[in-house]
Design a protein around this motif. Structure first.
Motif, PDB file in Angstrom:
ATOM      1  N   GLY A 198       0.739  -1.160   0.016  1.00  0.00           N
ATOM      2  CA  GLY A 198       0.147  -0.008   0.045  1.00  0.00           C
ATOM      3  C   GLY A 198       0.904   1.175   0.073  1.00  0.00           C
ATOM      4  O   GLY A 198       2.056   1.280  -0.179  1.00  0.00           O
ATOM      5  N   SER A 199       0.148   2.296   0.329  1.00  0.00           N
ATOM      6  CA  SER A 199       0.915   3.709   0.295  1.00  0.00           C
ATOM      7  C   SER A 199       1.814   3.997   1.259  1.00  0.00           C
ATOM      8  O   SER A 199       2.666   4.762   1.155  1.00  0.00           O
ATOM      9  CB  SER A 199      -0.204   4.895   0.255  1.00  0.00           C
ATOM     10  OG  SER A 199      -1.093   4.636   1.652  1.00  0.00           O
ATOM     11  N   LYS A 200       1.997   3.208   2.253  1.00  0.00           N
ATOM     12  CA  LYS A 200       3.024   3.212   3.359  1.00  0.00           C
ATOM     13  C   LYS A 200       4.267   2.663   2.789  1.00  0.00           C
ATOM     14  O   LYS A 200       5.202   2.810   3.288  1.00  0.00           O
ATOM     15  CB  LYS A 200       2.536   2.488   4.801  1.00  0.00           C
ATOM     16  CG  LYS A 200       1.472   3.198   5.395  1.00  0.00           C
ATOM     17  CD  LYS A 200       1.340   2.773   6.780  1.00  0.00           C
ATOM     18  CE  LYS A 200       0.520   3.611   7.707  1.00  0.00           C
ATOM     19  NZ  LYS A 200       1.054   4.825   8.050  1.00  0.00           N
ATOM     20  N   SER A 201       4.303   1.972   1.809  1.00  0.00           N
ATOM     21  CA  SER A 201       5.583   1.309   1.180  1.00  0.00           C
ATOM     22  C   SER A 201       5.838   2.155   0.043  1.00  0.00           C
ATOM     23  O   SER A 201       5.179   2.577  -0.861  1.00  0.00           O
ATOM     24  CB  SER A 201       5.022  -0.101   0.759  1.00  0.00           C
ATOM     25  OG  SER A 201       6.259  -0.583  -0.187  1.00  0.00           O
ATOM     26  N   GLY A 202       7.219   2.402  -0.077  1.00  0.00           N
ATOM     27  CA  GLY A 202       7.707   3.220  -1.184  1.00  0.00           C
ATOM     28  C   GLY A 202       7.609   2.312  -2.464  1.00  0.00           C
ATOM     29  O   GLY A 202       7.251   2.948  -3.771  1.00  0.00           O
ATOM     30  N   ALA A 203       7.802   0.917  -2.356  1.00  0.00           N
ATOM     31  CA  ALA A 203       7.629   0.149  -3.558  1.00  0.00           C
ATOM     32  C   ALA A 203       6.089   0.280  -4.091  1.00  0.00           C
ATOM     33  O   ALA A 203       5.860   0.227  -5.048  1.00  0.00           O
ATOM     34  CB  ALA A 203       8.275  -1.147  -3.226  1.00  0.00           C
ATOM     35  N   ASN A 234       3.343  -5.602   4.874  1.00  0.00           N
ATOM     36  CA  ASN A 234       4.530  -6.525   5.311  1.00  0.00           C
ATOM     37  C   ASN A 234       4.947  -7.356   4.471  1.00  0.00           C
ATOM     38  O   ASN A 234       4.135  -8.356   3.939  1.00  0.00           O
ATOM     39  CB  ASN A 234       3.933  -7.084   6.850  1.00  0.00           C
ATOM     40  CG  ASN A 234       4.820  -7.873   7.468  1.00  0.00           C
ATOM     41  OD1 ASN A 234       5.295  -9.021   6.872  1.00  0.00           O
ATOM     42  ND2 ASN A 234       5.354  -7.460   8.471  1.00  0.00           N
ATOM     43  N   LEU A 235       6.138  -7.158   4.218  1.00  0.00           N
ATOM     44  CA  LEU A 235       6.542  -8.298   3.071  1.00  0.00           C
ATOM     45  C   LEU A 235       6.681  -9.865   3.428  1.00  0.00           C
ATOM     46  O   LEU A 235       6.221 -10.561   2.601  1.00  0.00           O
ATOM     47  CB  LEU A 235       8.164  -7.920   2.589  1.00  0.00           C
ATOM     48  CG  LEU A 235       9.008  -8.666   1.640  1.00  0.00           C
ATOM     49  CD1 LEU A 235       8.344  -8.599   0.266  1.00  0.00           C
ATOM     50  CD2 LEU A 235      10.254  -8.351   1.577  1.00  0.00           C
ATOM     51  N   ILE A 236       6.996 -10.023   4.523  1.00  0.00           N
ATOM     52  CA  ILE A 236       6.911 -11.486   5.002  1.00  0.00           C
ATOM     53  C   ILE A 236       5.472 -11.927   4.978  1.00  0.00           C
ATOM     54  O   ILE A 236       5.080 -13.215   4.591  1.00  0.00           O
ATOM     55  CB  ILE A 236       7.587 -11.689   6.479  1.00  0.00           C
ATOM     56  CG1 ILE A 236       8.756 -11.246   6.612  1.00  0.00           C
ATOM     57  CG2 ILE A 236       7.187 -13.023   7.023  1.00  0.00           C
ATOM     58  CD1 ILE A 236       9.741 -12.042   5.822  1.00  0.00           C
ATOM     59  N   ALA A 237       4.596 -11.307   5.423  1.00  0.00           N
ATOM     60  CA  ALA A 237       3.228 -11.499   5.393  1.00  0.00           C
ATOM     61  C   ALA A 237       2.497 -11.856   3.806  1.00  0.00           C
ATOM     62  O   ALA A 237       1.982 -12.603   3.375  1.00  0.00           O
ATOM     63  CB  ALA A 237       2.211 -10.566   6.062  1.00  0.00           C
TER      64      ALA A 237
END
Length: 301
Positions: A194-199, A222-225
């Protein structure tokens, strides 16, 4: 006012036993050395050398000045060494990184910093890009490594590397040999950052520019999730292409071919311009050398 040049004159005259010897040591003239001593004597209103003797002998007050000069010159030399030799720099550096950096090249960066700056204490903070940016602006971090996805005039930005992504899902979720168009792929359930992630911001802007609007998306920051839900078969997502190869090889994931391909995510070092230091600049250069998203859990050399 007392100067280091005056203190050096007192110190070396006493150490070497004469004005001419001190002049040679200080690469100046005997008259210049005498002038520096005279200036100090005028400032303090007392003689520092007994001029009735053939050799340069300190007076009682001169002895006190010599002890003071030795201490102050030692402190000056220590300060110069502190700021000129990397191995003696002592300070705490708070570094913010995203999950993918923590899972790949962060250990190598920390090891490199500690090799060059053994007295520097590193405090890593792993968080979403937006949160790291806010902590940086609030002076809670000294340096962050995040996707270059934000226009922020208050932060200096230096590119350090790039991350290539690929669409992936659980084997069998979609036809393995089919090449999807992005509009077609967006009709499936997508697992997106989402928008909290730069990617997530980079990919969201890219899809929007192409006029693609996912119809069934689940947002996960969350990348792991994200990896876990993808492996479970919940949907299709973008994952780091290189470091997911072991999971592709063991059959946990498969690549979904799609055109156009996703853009690379450029990673950058960000810091407040007014807080730049030689140490921060050096850490940014080390990050440029260490930044490598090709494999998980990288070991130090």
């Amino acid at each position: 006012m007392m100067t280091f040049k005056q203190l050096e004159a007192i110190y070396w005259i006493a150490q070497l036993g004469g004005f001419s010897q001190a002049a040679l040591k200080l690469h100046t003239t005997q008259s210049a050395v005498s002038k520096r001593v005279h200036e100090l004597e005028v400032v303090f209103g007392t003689a520092l050398f007994d001029r009735t003797q053939r050799s340069a002998r300190l007076t009682e007050k001169g002895e006190e000045m010599f002890v003071l000069a030795k201490r102050l010159l030692g402190q000056r030399d220590a300060a110069i060494e502190q700021f000129s030799k990397p191995e003696v720099i002592e300070r705490r550096v708070r570094i913010g990184v995203t999950e993918i950096s923590a899972l790949t090249w962060l250990p190598r960066l920390v090891d490199a910093i500690q090799r060059y700056y053994p007295k520097v204490t590193i405090e890593p903070d792993v968080d979403a890009s937006v949160n790291l940016r806010e902590k940086m602006l609030a002076d809670e971090l000294d340096l962050i490594f995040v996707p270059d996805a934000f226009m922020e005039a208050r932060l200096a930005t230096k590119p350090i590397g790039r991350l290539e992504n690929a669409w992936m899902c659980k084997p069998g979720l979609v036809e393995p040999d089919k090449a999807f168009r992005l509009h077609e792929l967006a009709g499936h359930r997508l697992l997106l950052q989402g928008s909290k992630s730069g990617a997530g911001v980079v990919i969201g802007n890219w899809m929007k520019a192409l006029g693609v609007q996912p119809t069934n998306a689940i947002v996960i920051n969350n990348l792991i999730a994200l990896i876990g839900l993808t492996v479970s078969g919940l949907g299709i997502t973008l994952l780091p292409a290189e470091c997911m190869k072991p999971m592709i090889a063991d059959g946990s994931l498969m690549v979904v071919h799609c055109t156009p391909p996703p853009p690379p995510v450029v990673y950058a070092a960000m810091y407040k311009g007014e807080h730049r230091s030689t140490l921060i600049s050096s850490i940014v250069m080390l990050a440029q050398e260490c930044c490598d998203f090709s494999r998980m859990f990288q070991t130090v050399e």
